[in-house]
Design an enzyme around this catalytic site. Structure first.
Site, PDB file in Angstrom:
ATOM      1  CB  CYS A  97      -0.967   0.038   1.182  1.00  0.00           C
ATOM      2  SG  CYS A  97      -2.091  -1.337   1.281  1.00  0.00           S
ATOM      3  CB  ALA A  98       3.826   2.393   0.732  1.00  0.00           C
TER       4      ALA A  98
END
Ligand code: PLP
Length: 381
Positions: A337-338
């Site tokens: 998620c990054a």
């Protein structure tokens, strides 16, 4: 029972300390009432659990006034409240390439819908931002600087006090995403110049899923626009939410079972050095993996949250996670998620990384089992 080695504590901690299970069970069976809503005894018990937990979180942050701590459903909700609550159309925001989507996506929505300009400070090969790079991006109309305290991909820790000093000098508010640091490293929000700090209860603090928190510095008063409007158990004659914290930002029933578990987790942590257990396991993992030539580590050798991120030459991280899973070793692979940070970590991390995140109860034998499985894989490179 087949072997289960849980190395995904950066996603959520497991197992919880025993008092957490007991506190949730006790609340569910013996209290069961909503907090802040009734004058009968069990409603008072529920309210006392919430107040106790709020005091414990405030203590963790070095905050004297617990009403500056607002409970949310998680860190994502706390970050959304901070970002959508503070930023106005036409504002300028500085953030970094190491942020999680819980920061990047709200900012992208404001860029698209509210004429907000967002600039991204670059990070080094471990994902650390230089406070001077933040300072050069701040402008007169910069309302917010949003920075992660520790990367959820590499564990790299940012120099929050130096970033806070730059923000203070320029008059911009600093929002810290403490998802991977709270519970692992001490923080004093006032000394570090933090205006807003968002954190989950279920990671380093070892509470259950379903509760997070936002600290709002006194100088921000009640200026944030609430994310949710609704019942607060107070001022019911008014169609407005109250002006006072924490109620202003806590419309709707709080998740008291999770809050009860979180309070018990923080009390248990005060008696035991849980943070040290996770750090020791991460250090063993990092130093043993550094001996494998086919492994590239993306976690810095020191000053890191208990997260170890790596690539195995010639292997997709999802395939490596699959091999570990078949040996009962649970960890995470991919972009975590990054996505932006991966461009800075070097070619080996282009398609994501494998992330091993031990917890306070991870043993040396569990670490060694993970390292040996990876060593067998790396031997084929
Ligand atoms: N920020 C970071 C750095 C995270 O690692 C996470 C979760 O992994 C979040 C924010 C979001 O936390 P939550 O899922 O508890 O809302």
């Amino acid at each position: 029972m087949p072997q289960r080695i849980y190395l995904d504590n950066a996603a959520t901690s497991w197992p919880k300390p025993e008092p957490v299970y007991q506190a949730v069970d006790q609340y569910q069976r013996q209290v069961g009432a909503a907090a802040g809503r009734g004058v009968y005894g069990s409603a008072g018990d529920a309210q006392r659990i919430v107040s106790r937990c709020r005091r414990l979180v405030a203590g963790q942050l070095g905050v004297a006034d617990p009403t500056r701590v607002v409970f949310t459903g998680g860190c994502t909700e706390a970050l959304n409240l901070a970002i959508f609550g503070l930023i106005l159309p036409g504002d300028h925001v500085v953030t970094t390439d190491a942020e999680h989507n819980a920061v990047l996506r709200p900012l992208a929505a404001l860029r698209r819908d509210a004429d907000v300009e967002v600039e991204y400070a670059p990070v080094d090969t471990f994902g650390r931002v230089d406070p001077a790079a933040i300072a050069t991006l701040i402008r007169p109309n910069t309302r917010l600087v949003a920075v992660t305290a520790a990367s959820n991909v590499t564990g790299a820790v940012n120099d929050v006090p130096a970033i806070g000093a730059a923000c203070r000098e320029a008059g911009a508010a600093l929002l810290v995403d403490a998802a991977q640091s709270l519970g692992h490293a001490p923080v004093d929000v006032a000394a570090a110049g933090v205006g807003l700090l968002a954190a989950p209860g279920h990671k380093g603090l070892l509470g259950p899923l379903g509760v997070g928190m936002l600290y709002i510095a006194p100088e921000l008063g009640n200026s944030l626009k609430p994310l949710h409007l609704g019942g607060t158990g107070s001022m019911s004659e008014s169609e407005q939410v109250p002006d006072e914290l924490p109620g202003r930002y806590e419309a709707g029933n709080l998740n008291v079972p999770a809050i009860a578990g979180l309070a018990a987790a923080m009390e248990a942590a005060a008696e035991a050095d849980f943070a040290n257990g996770a750090h020791a396991a991460a250090e063993r993992l990092r130093s043993r993996l550094a001996e494998l030539p086919a492994v590239t580590l993306h976690t810095p050798p020191s000053d890191a949250a208990p997260v170890v991120s790596l690539s195995v030459e010639g292997y997709d991280p999802h395939d490596v996670a699959g091999v570990l899973a078949s040996a009962g070793i649970e960890c995470r692979s991919g972009l975590h998620c990054a996505a932006r940070i991966h461009g800075s970590l070097g070619p080996a991390a282009g398609g994501g990384t494998l992330r091993l995140s031990p917890g306070y109860s991870t043993t040396a034998d569990e670490v060694d089992a993970a390292v040996e499985t990876l060593a067998q894989l790396a031997a084929f490179c």
